[in-house]
Design a protein around this motif. Structure first.
Motif, mmCIF file in Angstrom:
data_model
loop_
_atom_site.group_PDB
_atom_site.id
_atom_site.type_symbol
_atom_site.label_atom_id
_atom_site.label_comp_id
_atom_site.label_asym_id
_atom_site.label_seq_id
_atom_site.Cartn_x
_atom_site.Cartn_y
_atom_site.Cartn_z
ATOM 1 N N ALA A 1 0.834 -1.205 0.000
ATOM 2 C CA ALA A 1 0.000 0.000 0.000
ATOM 3 C C ALA A 1 0.867 1.253 0.000
ATOM 4 C CB ALA A 1 -0.936 -0.007 1.206
ATOM 5 N N MET A 2 1.945 1.237 0.773
ATOM 6 C CA MET A 2 2.850 2.387 0.786
ATOM 7 C C MET A 2 3.486 2.597 -0.579
ATOM 8 S SD MET A 2 5.008 2.666 4.310
ATOM 9 C CE MET A 2 4.236 3.205 5.835
ATOM 10 N N SER B 1 2.318 1.658 -3.513
ATOM 11 C CA SER B 1 1.285 2.130 -4.440
ATOM 12 C C SER B 1 1.001 3.609 -4.233
ATOM 13 C CB SER B 1 0.001 1.319 -4.261
ATOM 14 O OG SER B 1 0.195 -0.035 -4.619
ATOM 15 N N GLY B 2 1.079 4.053 -2.984
ATOM 16 C CA GLY B 2 0.797 5.441 -2.686
ATOM 17 C C GLY B 2 1.864 6.401 -3.153
ATOM 18 N N ARG B 3 3.048 5.883 -3.510
ATOM 19 C CA ARG B 3 4.129 6.739 -4.019
ATOM 20 C C ARG B 3 4.257 6.669 -5.536
ATOM 21 N NH1 ARG B 3 3.540 6.190 1.019
ATOM 22 N NH2 ARG B 3 4.909 7.282 2.482
ATOM 23 N N ALA C 1 -1.085 6.966 -7.798
ATOM 24 C CA ALA C 1 -1.658 6.952 -6.444
ATOM 25 C C ALA C 1 -3.079 7.493 -6.470
ATOM 26 C CB ALA C 1 -0.797 7.800 -5.513
ATOM 27 N N GLY C 2 -3.997 6.741 -5.875
ATOM 28 C CA GLY C 2 -5.397 7.142 -5.839
ATOM 29 C C GLY C 2 -6.216 6.652 -7.015
ATOM 30 N N GLN D 1 1.061 -2.015 -11.346
ATOM 31 C CA GLN D 1 -0.396 -1.909 -11.256
ATOM 32 C C GLN D 1 -1.111 -3.050 -11.984
ATOM 33 O OE1 GLN D 1 1.783 0.345 -12.266
ATOM 34 N NE2 GLN D 1 1.326 2.410 -11.511
#
Length: 220
Positions: free
Chosen positions: A139-140, A142-144, A148-149, A172
């Motif tokens: 998750a971390m 993916s958030g960078r 992201a989002g 992804q």
């Protein structure tokens, strides 16, 4: 014909793909407009492609804005010319609050570089003491990423008979359904899009668990 002729026809295919995705009520559509490896092409061809991207955005932006579409660029902005970067950022700023089809345009994008940048960002945060290395998870990461989002893609369509991802959304696409088409991108039509969606609907989406039929697109 010169390659630029194909690129011009490819812009028309972009318009058809966007309209088809909108009509199909798809929430996210990502278009691979220019890869980080495409800089290896002749300078004149690169210049023409950048010009086409900028012209397409200028011509279509107000129409798509009125249709409640949102535009977002992924990829490295450094190195892009002011004309194409200005057009992309203008599209982002104008449509930021729109809630319809989310059109993601990958320009100067390469998935390996994206993943490396995300890992470097996490490493800097760990060195600064803001996070522990042991806390780093999927998750971390993916958030960078640039995406992201944005949901991971349910379906990736590759044209031209090629059967590879070509450095596109490799993190992804871990559970994306892949559809390979023999038609060239300039030939891509609404009917072609519908065929790809029909093929997707026939697939079983298991994610390591019990099979479920992919009845509708929920991601991008």
């Amino acid at each position: 014909m010169k390659r630029i002729f194909g690129h011009r026809k490819g812009v028309e295919a972009v318009r058809r793909a966007v309209e088809a995705a909108r009509d199909a009520k798809i929430k996210h559509l990502t278009l691979f407009a220019f890869s980080s490896e495409n800089w290896k092409r002749p300078k004149d061809e690169v210049s023409d492609i950048m010009e086409l991207i900028a012209i397409f955005i200028h011509r279509e932006l107000q129409t798509y804005h009125q249709q409640n579409m949102r535009f977002q660029m992924i990829g490295e902005r450094e190195g892009l010319g002011p004309k194409v970067l200005g057009a992309l950022e203008a599209a982002e700023n104008l449509t930021r609050d729109n809630t319809g089809l989310h059109v993601v345009v990958a320009v100067n994008y390469g998935s390996r570089t994206e993943i490396a940048r995300a890992a470097a960002a996490l490493a800097r945060e760990a060195v600064a003491g803001r996070i522990s290395p042991d806390e780093i998870d999927e998750a971390m990461m993916s958030g960078r990423l640039d995406t992201a989002g944005i949901p991971d893609p349910d379906l990736i369509i590759r044209t031209s008979g090629e059967q590879r991802l070509s450095n596109f959304l490799m993190w992804q696409s871990a559970y994306s359904e892949l559809v390979f088409l023999s038609c060239l991108w300039p030939e891509f039509s609404r009917e072609t899009f519908d065929e790809a969606l029909a093929e997707y609907a026939r697939r079983s989406r298991r994610f390591g668990g019990v099979a479920e039929t992919a009845a509708a697109l929920t991601g991008s």
